[in-house]
Design a protein around this motif. Structure first.
Motif, mmCIF file in Angstrom:
data_model
loop_
_atom_site.group_PDB
_atom_site.id
_atom_site.type_symbol
_atom_site.label_atom_id
_atom_site.label_comp_id
_atom_site.label_asym_id
_atom_site.label_seq_id
_atom_site.Cartn_x
_atom_site.Cartn_y
_atom_site.Cartn_z
ATOM 1 N N MET A 1 0.866 -1.198 0.000
ATOM 2 C CA MET A 1 0.000 0.000 0.000
ATOM 3 C C MET A 1 0.889 1.231 0.000
ATOM 4 N N THR A 2 0.632 2.071 -0.952
ATOM 5 C CA THR A 2 1.484 3.262 -1.050
ATOM 6 C C THR A 2 0.944 4.354 -0.130
ATOM 7 N N ALA A 3 1.831 5.146 0.374
ATOM 8 C CA ALA A 3 1.432 6.277 1.210
ATOM 9 C C ALA A 3 0.697 7.297 0.338
ATOM 10 N N PRO A 4 -0.283 7.926 0.917
ATOM 11 C CA PRO A 4 -1.008 8.931 0.116
ATOM 12 C C PRO A 4 -0.067 10.069 -0.289
ATOM 13 N N VAL A 5 -0.219 10.515 -1.494
ATOM 14 C CA VAL A 5 0.618 11.616 -1.985
ATOM 15 C C VAL A 5 -0.208 12.898 -1.962
ATOM 16 N N SER A 6 0.312 13.886 -1.306
ATOM 17 C CA SER A 6 -0.437 15.154 -1.302
ATOM 18 C C SER A 6 -0.088 15.918 -2.566
ATOM 19 N N VAL A 7 -1.076 16.372 -3.226
ATOM 20 C CA VAL A 7 -0.859 17.114 -4.468
ATOM 21 C C VAL A 7 -0.951 18.609 -4.164
ATOM 22 N N GLU A 8 0.146 19.297 -4.337
ATOM 23 C CA GLU A 8 0.125 20.731 -4.120
ATOM 24 C C GLU A 8 -0.577 21.394 -5.282
ATOM 25 N N SER A 9 -1.420 22.344 -4.948
ATOM 26 C CA SER A 9 -2.129 23.026 -6.014
ATOM 27 C C SER A 9 -1.153 23.872 -6.830
ATOM 28 N N PRO A 10 -1.171 23.732 -8.142
ATOM 29 C CA PRO A 10 -0.283 24.544 -8.975
ATOM 30 C C PRO A 10 -0.829 25.940 -9.209
ATOM 31 N N VAL A 11 -1.972 26.224 -8.635
ATOM 32 C CA VAL A 11 -2.603 27.511 -8.894
ATOM 33 C C VAL A 11 -1.884 28.616 -8.133
ATOM 34 N N ARG A 12 -1.541 29.686 -8.840
ATOM 35 C CA ARG A 12 -0.894 30.817 -8.192
ATOM 36 C C ARG A 12 -1.952 31.727 -7.603
ATOM 37 N N ARG A 13 -1.655 32.211 -6.412
ATOM 38 C CA ARG A 13 -2.564 33.191 -5.822
ATOM 39 C C ARG A 13 -1.802 34.066 -4.832
ATOM 40 N N PRO A 14 -2.282 35.302 -4.637
ATOM 41 C CA PRO A 14 -1.661 36.144 -3.609
ATOM 42 C C PRO A 14 -1.906 35.524 -2.234
ATOM 43 N N VAL A 15 -0.988 35.761 -1.326
ATOM 44 C CA VAL A 15 -1.115 35.100 -0.025
ATOM 45 C C VAL A 15 -0.382 35.886 1.048
ATOM 46 N N ARG A 16 -0.913 35.843 2.256
ATOM 47 C CA ARG A 16 -0.213 36.328 3.457
ATOM 48 C C ARG A 16 0.028 35.125 4.341
ATOM 49 N N HIS A 17 1.247 35.019 4.831
ATOM 50 C CA HIS A 17 1.554 33.869 5.679
ATOM 51 C C HIS A 17 2.514 34.293 6.783
ATOM 52 N N VAL A 18 2.273 33.784 7.983
ATOM 53 C CA VAL A 18 3.124 34.080 9.125
ATOM 54 C C VAL A 18 3.788 32.782 9.560
ATOM 55 N N GLU A 19 5.089 32.825 9.797
ATOM 56 C CA GLU A 19 5.817 31.620 10.170
ATOM 57 C C GLU A 19 6.739 31.906 11.356
ATOM 58 N N HIS A 20 6.612 31.096 12.407
ATOM 59 C CA HIS A 20 7.512 31.223 13.551
ATOM 60 C C HIS A 20 8.772 30.411 13.275
ATOM 61 N N CYS A 21 9.929 31.064 13.424
ATOM 62 C CA CYS A 21 11.179 30.390 13.095
ATOM 63 C C CYS A 21 12.315 31.217 13.668
ATOM 64 N N MET A 22 13.441 30.590 13.967
ATOM 65 C CA MET A 22 14.620 31.289 14.488
ATOM 66 C C MET A 22 14.298 32.131 15.719
ATOM 67 N N GLY A 23 13.310 31.693 16.498
ATOM 68 C CA GLY A 23 12.976 32.434 17.702
ATOM 69 C C GLY A 23 12.231 33.727 17.449
ATOM 70 N N THR A 24 11.883 33.962 16.184
ATOM 71 C CA THR A 24 11.133 35.171 15.872
ATOM 72 C C THR A 24 10.014 34.808 14.891
ATOM 73 N N VAL A 25 9.476 35.827 14.256
ATOM 74 C CA VAL A 25 8.329 35.598 13.383
ATOM 75 C C VAL A 25 8.583 36.231 12.016
ATOM 76 N N PHE A 26 8.281 35.470 10.964
ATOM 77 C CA PHE A 26 8.444 35.945 9.595
ATOM 78 C C PHE A 26 7.066 36.164 8.966
ATOM 79 N N THR A 27 6.977 37.214 8.163
ATOM 80 C CA THR A 27 5.719 37.504 7.471
ATOM 81 C C THR A 27 5.957 37.500 5.971
#
Lengths: 255, 152
Positions: A1-27
């Motif tokens: 049984m193969t592991a499910p493969v997640s398909v990333e959407s190839p659709v481009r869109r504007p986005v805001r994303h916040v990521e915690h990393c290096m002890g701080t926060v990236f936007t």
């Protein structure tokens, strides 16, 4: 049984994303046509890789091993050599006020964040975006414009009046780095006195590349009020500072 | 030295004018009174209203306006501004911290693109905030986090 493969959407869109990393926060703020999810993930993964490689808080990071002498630079990922070269350039340009070895221990933190943000921005550009801003811990690389015909508007947080903006910088394809005493990092030490500097509450340097202006802002803060003349003499950058007394000065031409 | 003083005055004046023209200023805002300027009668807020009109009926109104005393980080400041129509042509400090009064003639009063007065973040219409490095905990208190929450 193969592991499910997640398909990333190839659709481009504007986005805001916040990521915690290096002890701080990236936007991430991607405008225009945007990027696809996989591209944003690559930029996010890049930040975590930088964290794992350069964190002085992780005993097993490449930089920690290098600092302990367990590895040489040649044993490390080539990015380590790149960052150390950036540190050397900042050291030379600032007469030693920026140093990769504050207090004697290897710690390039003064440029790592800015350099990582600049690279993340390049990853988004490679994915097709020409209009995006990436910020990390208060340092920003902005690409293109905020909207057609509209420059990016970057506020400079007032170091003495929380919640207020001391100034607004507008521009296209610009990098904005601020060093301040509000939340002092251990990398901001006056190498001559060994103490954290007084005189400036914050200094902001504006230029093309965040990896460069990040180091300049760090050095200028360590210089205190003497940093003004130094910044005035640097080509291609403009600076704005707030003194601990609440006065401001700027260098270069803000148009 | 003189240049530094003028620069400081400009900054302080800018701060006072900002306080003066804000509609919700806690110190009472700009007093819309005019006084004839004369060394024998020091101007103060609350004096009579009397615009000085020029002799040409079609010309723009010239008037002087005295601001309320503003408390600034530098001490109390009060200025009188001369207006030609809506254009400020001169700023006369009435009360400055540290003493010396000096008139500053301003040909074209313009706030530079790099705005130096303190602004509330939400009225500055900014895309991102640059500031001193913050930790994840510090981020929660930062202007950037407020922007991120608003933009989400």
């Amino acid at each position: 049984m193969t592991a499910p493969v997640s398909v990333e959407s190839p659709v481009r869109r504007p986005v805001r994303h916040v990521e915690h990393c290096m002890g701080t926060v990236f936007t991430f703020d991607v405008r225009g046509d945007g990027v696809d999810r996989a591209a944003l993930q690559r930029a996010v993964d890049w930040l975590h890789w930088v964290d794992a490689t350069f964190s002085t808080y992780r005993k097993d990071s490449a930089i920690s091993r290098l600092a302990r002498g367990e590895h040489s630079v040649a044993d490390c990922p080539r990015e380590v050599g790149e960052v150390l070269e950036l540190c050397r350039q900042a050291d030379r340009a600032s007469g030693g006020y920026f140093t990769a070895t504050p207090g004697g221990a290897l710690d390039p933190s003064g440029v790592v964040k800015g350099w990582a943000v600049e690279r993340a921005s390049e990853l988004l550009r490679a994915a097709g975006s020409s209009s995006h801003a990436v910020g990390g811990g208060g340092d920003i690389q902005a690409t293109g414009e905020a909207a057609p015909g509209q420059p990016w508007r970057i506020g400079i947080a007032h170091p003495l009046r929380p919640g207020n903006v001391a100034a607004v910088v507008t521009g296209r394809d610009l990098a904005v780095a601020t060093s301040g005493t509000a939340e002092r990092g251990s990398h901001v030490i006056d190498p001559l006195t060994g103490r954290t500097p007084t005189g400036l509450a914050s200094v902001t340097v504006v230029g093309r590349r965040l990896s460069i202006v990040d180091g300049y802002a760090t050095a200028a803060l360590a210089m205190g009020t003497a940093g003004r003349e130094w910044l005035q003499g640097l080509p291609g950058v403009r600076a704005f500072a707030v003194t601990s007394g609440g006065q401001t000065w700027q260098t270069g031409e803000f148009t | 030295m003189k240049r530094a003083t003028l620069a400081t005055l400009a900054t302080v004046t800018g701060l006072v004018l900002l306080l003066g023209f804000k509609s919700h200023s806690t110190n009472g805002g700009l007093a819309t009174v005019t006084t004839a300027r004369s060394p024998a009668n020091p101007p103060s807020a609350g004096a009579r209203v009397r615009p000085r009109r020029s002799h040409h009926p079609q010309a723009v109104t010239v008037r002087s306006v005295t601001g309320a005393i503003a408390a600034t980080p530098y001490g109390p400041v009060q200025v009188e501004i001369s207006l030609r129509g809506s254009r400020i042509t001169a700023v006369h400090p009435l009360q400055l911290p540290g003493g010396a009064q000096r008139s500053v003639q301003i040909a074209d009063y313009a706030i530079p693109q790099l705005v130096q007065e303190t602004l509330a973040a939400q009225s500055a219409h900014i895309d991102m905030v640059s500031g001193a490095s913050f930790t994840s905990a510090g981020y929660e208190r930062s202007l950037q986090s407020a922007l991120d929450r608003a933009g989400a």
